[in-house]
Design an enzyme around this catalytic site. Structure first.
Site, PDB file in Angstrom:
ATOM      1  N   GLU A  73      47.249  45.487  41.250  1.00  0.00           N
ATOM      2  CA  GLU A  73      46.480  45.727  42.484  1.00  0.00           C
ATOM      3  C   GLU A  73      45.040  45.367  42.165  1.00  0.00           C
ATOM      4  OE1 GLU A  73      47.626  46.825  45.395  1.00  0.00           O
ATOM      5  OE2 GLU A  73      49.638  47.495  44.897  1.00  0.00           O
TER       6      GLU A  73
ATOM      7  N   CYS B  36      38.506  48.219  47.588  1.00  0.00           N
ATOM      8  CA  CYS B  36      39.150  46.919  47.393  1.00  0.00           C
ATOM      9  C   CYS B  36      39.355  46.251  48.749  1.00  0.00           C
ATOM     10  CB  CYS B  36      40.454  47.072  46.648  1.00  0.00           C
ATOM     11  SG  CYS B  36      41.478  48.360  47.332  1.00  0.00           S
TER      12      CYS B  36
ATOM     13  N   GLY C 128      42.452  47.301  39.508  1.00  0.00           N
ATOM     14  CA  GLY C 128      41.089  47.005  39.057  1.00  0.00           C
ATOM     15  C   GLY C 128      40.746  45.560  39.356  1.00  0.00           C
ATOM     16  N   SER C 129      39.842  45.017  38.564  1.00  0.00           N
ATOM     17  CA  SER C 129      39.352  43.671  38.833  1.00  0.00           C
ATOM     18  C   SER C 129      40.399  42.605  38.486  1.00  0.00           C
ATOM     19  CB  SER C 129      38.094  43.420  37.999  1.00  0.00           C
ATOM     20  OG  SER C 129      38.427  43.571  36.633  1.00  0.00           O
TER      21      SER C 129
ATOM     22  N   GLY D  51      43.207  42.251  35.509  1.00  0.00           N
ATOM     23  CA  GLY D  51      44.604  41.988  35.850  1.00  0.00           C
ATOM     24  C   GLY D  51      45.162  40.796  35.100  1.00  0.00           C
TER      25      GLY D  51
HETATM   26  P1  NAD Z   1      37.860  47.181  36.122  1.00  0.00           P
HETATM   27  O1  NAD Z   1      38.777  46.027  36.101  1.00  0.00           O
HETATM   28  O2  NAD Z   1      36.550  47.062  35.449  1.00  0.00           O
HETATM   29  O3  NAD Z   1      38.584  48.473  35.476  1.00  0.00           O
HETATM   30  C1  NAD Z   1      39.801  48.972  35.992  1.00  0.00           C
HETATM   31  C2  NAD Z   1      40.571  49.680  34.898  1.00  0.00           C
HETATM   32  O4  NAD Z   1      41.082  48.719  33.981  1.00  0.00           O
HETATM   33  C3  NAD Z   1      39.747  50.648  34.059  1.00  0.00           C
HETATM   34  O5  NAD Z   1      40.513  51.798  33.806  1.00  0.00           O
HETATM   35  C4  NAD Z   1      39.490  49.853  32.792  1.00  0.00           C
HETATM   36  O6  NAD Z   1      39.239  50.657  31.660  1.00  0.00           O
HETATM   37  C5  NAD Z   1      40.787  49.099  32.651  1.00  0.00           C
HETATM   38  N1  NAD Z   1      40.755  47.860  31.866  1.00  0.00           N
HETATM   39  C6  NAD Z   1      39.805  46.907  31.865  1.00  0.00           C
HETATM   40  N2  NAD Z   1      40.162  45.873  31.059  1.00  0.00           N
HETATM   41  C7  NAD Z   1      41.375  46.182  30.551  1.00  0.00           C
HETATM   42  C8  NAD Z   1      42.284  45.524  29.656  1.00  0.00           C
HETATM   43  N3  NAD Z   1      42.003  44.335  29.128  1.00  0.00           N
HETATM   44  N4  NAD Z   1      43.451  46.138  29.349  1.00  0.00           N
HETATM   45  C9  NAD Z   1      43.754  47.341  29.890  1.00  0.00           C
HETATM   46  N5  NAD Z   1      42.938  48.013  30.726  1.00  0.00           N
HETATM   47  C10 NAD Z   1      41.760  47.446  31.060  1.00  0.00           C
HETATM   48  O7  NAD Z   1      37.652  47.577  37.673  1.00  0.00           O
HETATM   49  P2  NAD Z   1      36.662  48.634  38.333  1.00  0.00           P
HETATM   50  O8  NAD Z   1      35.272  48.147  38.273  1.00  0.00           O
HETATM   51  O9  NAD Z   1      36.964  50.014  37.829  1.00  0.00           O
HETATM   52  O10 NAD Z   1      37.179  48.607  39.849  1.00  0.00           O
HETATM   53  C11 NAD Z   1      36.780  47.672  40.793  1.00  0.00           C
HETATM   54  C12 NAD Z   1      37.818  46.582  41.003  1.00  0.00           C
HETATM   55  O11 NAD Z   1      39.085  47.156  41.293  1.00  0.00           O
HETATM   56  C13 NAD Z   1      37.504  45.698  42.196  1.00  0.00           C
HETATM   57  O12 NAD Z   1      37.778  44.365  41.864  1.00  0.00           O
HETATM   58  C14 NAD Z   1      38.474  46.190  43.272  1.00  0.00           C
HETATM   59  O13 NAD Z   1      38.755  45.272  44.288  1.00  0.00           O
HETATM   60  C15 NAD Z   1      39.657  46.532  42.442  1.00  0.00           C
HETATM   61  N6  NAD Z   1      40.537  47.485  43.125  1.00  0.00           N
HETATM   62  C16 NAD Z   1      41.701  47.006  43.662  1.00  0.00           C
HETATM   63  C17 NAD Z   1      42.538  47.861  44.351  1.00  0.00           C
HETATM   64  C18 NAD Z   1      43.806  47.369  44.960  1.00  0.00           C
HETATM   65  O14 NAD Z   1      44.639  48.205  45.304  1.00  0.00           O
HETATM   66  N7  NAD Z   1      44.029  46.080  45.115  1.00  0.00           N
HETATM   67  C19 NAD Z   1      42.210  49.223  44.471  1.00  0.00           C
HETATM   68  C20 NAD Z   1      41.023  49.676  43.898  1.00  0.00           C
HETATM   69  C21 NAD Z   1      40.201  48.787  43.224  1.00  0.00           C
END
Ligand code: NAD
Length: 513
Positions: free
Chosen positions: A265, A299, A243-244, A248
């Site tokens: 990731e 991503c 995720g973001s 992370g």
């Molecule tokens: P996001 O960070 O908003 O959410 C991702 C996940 O994390 C969700 O399931 C969310 O509920 C969970 N989450 C959020 N805060 C948390 C916390 N404090 N503790 C535990 N879980 C938590 O991201 P998004 O908008 O769903 O996805 C887009 C982002 O993901 C972009 O930045 C993209 O580059 C990244 N991404 C990276 C990869 C990679 O492999 N590097 C792959 C796909 C997406």
């Protein structure tokens, strides 16, 4: 939606009955608040699921930890056989799942199918790997001793995934974790909960048919709150979070505070360098697909194209021409190239980026804008935009998860382009377009790209499962999928065996009693 066969797909995936918040599998435990899933394709409510409460979470963890005790004792090739069957089920359900991915997330149906194909590919990879979980043997310094290392199952793996790859990221993790003898608890994105339920249903069917506990695969629903319960749970030795970067950083700190392992990731800010020796036709295909595929929500999406000043105008004109051909609309209609963004918050970030780049001195050369009217009722369809900008603009340094592409100019040698490319906080994917061997090798050398992925004459997006996937710096440093990424899902043990009647100590130490 029915015109595109969504109703049938939902039925095939066991989703049509969950509107009251009931579901199958370990999500049976789930009894919390309602999460409604709306499609960004047409704005319609698809179905509702219930979020996992703290009490439900306890039951899920009990089911997972109990299942681990059974699963870890199964020989790895047998675990591989279960993953093989899971891959077969995915083949059967490919169209239905691909369609749900497209409808719930908004990517094109082709990309939805591609995502399910990635799941199938990683299953095949994992099946072979289940006979190759090798450790090394070492020569002992002591006579009559043997040393070797072995890899044991780790335990419960917590998976947190993002909305943009709502099924593949789970499979990248589970297929490997399962052959390694781990069990998985998955928290999909709250923006794509139905993809989670569909995958859980498929996995549950396979485990049931083999008389294995469904706790090997567990699902929890909800937002960051349930995610935080999971990351702080010391019964989970590994958290794999996608995720973001903001997410992370939170997850990394929580997991580190209990000395757990995390595989991160996170966000990217991916660039293609275009040198004077580039093939322009290939550059255009790579850059345009990279920037607008999945509506810029990968991503690995191309955010920046760094072009040598001697060919800048030529490349710019070719990319602009290509953008004029793009058709934006329902992603289930295969005539369209670009579907919607995930939600209206994403539309707001897109608008903000376009305002900011102009404020910082950039020039828009392909206008953006939100589409309105018939077919665009969800309010999530935007025009892919291009701006000419400078590498050090704040907005260029930031990952905007939308189809906004920045064209940057460099002069002199390829070192200058590499410096601009590396000059961001993220380090996921990178590419160079060149037929010049020296430039290509320099880009791949230690003085070249600082990203986890560095490509020559292909774009930044669309990785294969055979390689380890992930990135450096604020992308989080994790690697998953191919190569030796499996090792993170296991614990390594070094064993020394003495087959003599003496007990010599290491380093020649004498300890006579
Ligand atoms: P996001 O960070 O908003 O959410 C991702 C996940 O994390 C969700 O399931 C969310 O509920 C969970 N989450 C959020 N805060 C948390 C916390 N404090 N503790 C535990 N879980 C938590 O991201 P998004 O908008 O769903 O996805 C887009 C982002 O993901 C972009 O930045 C993209 O580059 C990244 N991404 C990276 C990869 C990679 O492999 N590097 C792959 C796909 C997406």
């Amino acid at each position: 939606a029915s015109q595109f066969g969504i109703d049938k797909a939902l039925k095939d995936l066991g989703i049509q009955d969950i509107n009251n918040g009931t579901s199958t599998g370990s999500s049976n435990f789930i009894s919390g608040e309602i999460i409604s899933s709306y499609s960004p394709v047409d704005g319609e409510l698809i179905a509702k699921v219930k979020a996992t409460t703290k009490e439900d979470y306890e039951k899920v963890m009990q089911s997972a930890t109990a299942a681990f005790k059974t699963w870890r004792t199964k020989p790895a090739p047998l675990r591989g056989e279960i993953v093989r069957q899971f891959g077969e089920k995915l083949r059967e359900k490919k169209e239905a799942l691909g369609k749900l991915v497209s409808y719930e997330m908004g990517k094109s149906y082709q990309e939805g199918l591609g995502e399910v194909q990635e799941m199938i590919d990683i299953c095949d990879f994992a099946v072979g790997l289940s006979r190759q979980l090798h450790g090394l043997t070492m020569h002992s310094e002591r006579p009559g001793h043997r040393m070797y290392e072995q890899y044991h199952s780790l335990g419960v793996v917590g998976i947190i995934s993002a909305f943009n790859f709502p099924v593949a990221v789970w499979a990248w993790n589970t297929a490997l974790a399962w052959i390694c003898g781990d069990v998985c608890v998955w928290k999909p994105s709250e923006k794509t909960p139905l993809c989670g339920v569909a995958c859980q249903n498929i996995a549950a069917e396979v485990f049931k048919a083999n008389n294995l506990p469904e706790g090997i695969s567990c699902l929890i629903n909800g937002d960051y709150k349930i995610g935080e319960i999971m990351t702080s749970d010391s019964r989970i030795p590994l958290i794999s979070a996608t995720g973001s970067t903001r997410m992370g950083k939170n997850v990394a700190q929580t997991v580190a505070a209990r000395l757990g392992k995390s595989l991160l990731e996170l966000g990217g800010n991916n660039a293609i360098i275009v040198t004077p020796d580039a093939d322009i036709k290939m550059t255009v295909i790579g850059a345009v697909f990279g920037a607008v595929g999945t509506a810029g929500q990968r991503c690995t999406s191309t955010r920046r194209v760094i072009i040598h000043d001697s060919i800048y105008d030529k490349v710019k004109t070719a990319i602009v021409e290509a953008y004029k051909q793009l058709r934006i609309g329902n992603p289930l209609d295969e005539n369209n190239h670009v579907g919607p963004l995930i939600d209206t918050d994403a539309v707001a970030s897109y608008n903000t980026a376009l305002t900011k780049v102009v404020d910082e001195g950039g020039k828009i050369i392909i206008e953006g804008g939100v589409l309105e009217g018939e077919g665009y009722e969800s309010g999530c369809y935007v025009k892919p935009a291009i701006a000419e900008a400078k590498a050090d603009y704040k907005i260029v340094q930031h990952e905007t998860f939308a189809p906004v592409l920045y064209l940057l100019k460099y002069s002199g040698t390829v070192e200058n382009a590499i410096e601009a490319q590396n000059g961001v906080a993220q380090g996921l994917s990178s590419a160079i377009m060149t037929n010049n061997l020296r430039e290509a090798e320099h880009f791949l050398s230690v003085a070249g790209s600082d990203c986890g992925i560095a490509n020559v004459n292909i774009g930044t997006s669309g990785a294969e499962i055979g390689g380890a996937f992930g990135g450096e710096k604020e992308t989080g440093g994790g690697r998953e999928s191919g190569s030796d990424a499996w090792k993170v899902y296991m614990r390594r043990q070094t064993n020394t065996i003495n087959y003599t009647t003496e007990l010599p100590l290491a380093q020649g130490i004498k300890f006579d009693l």
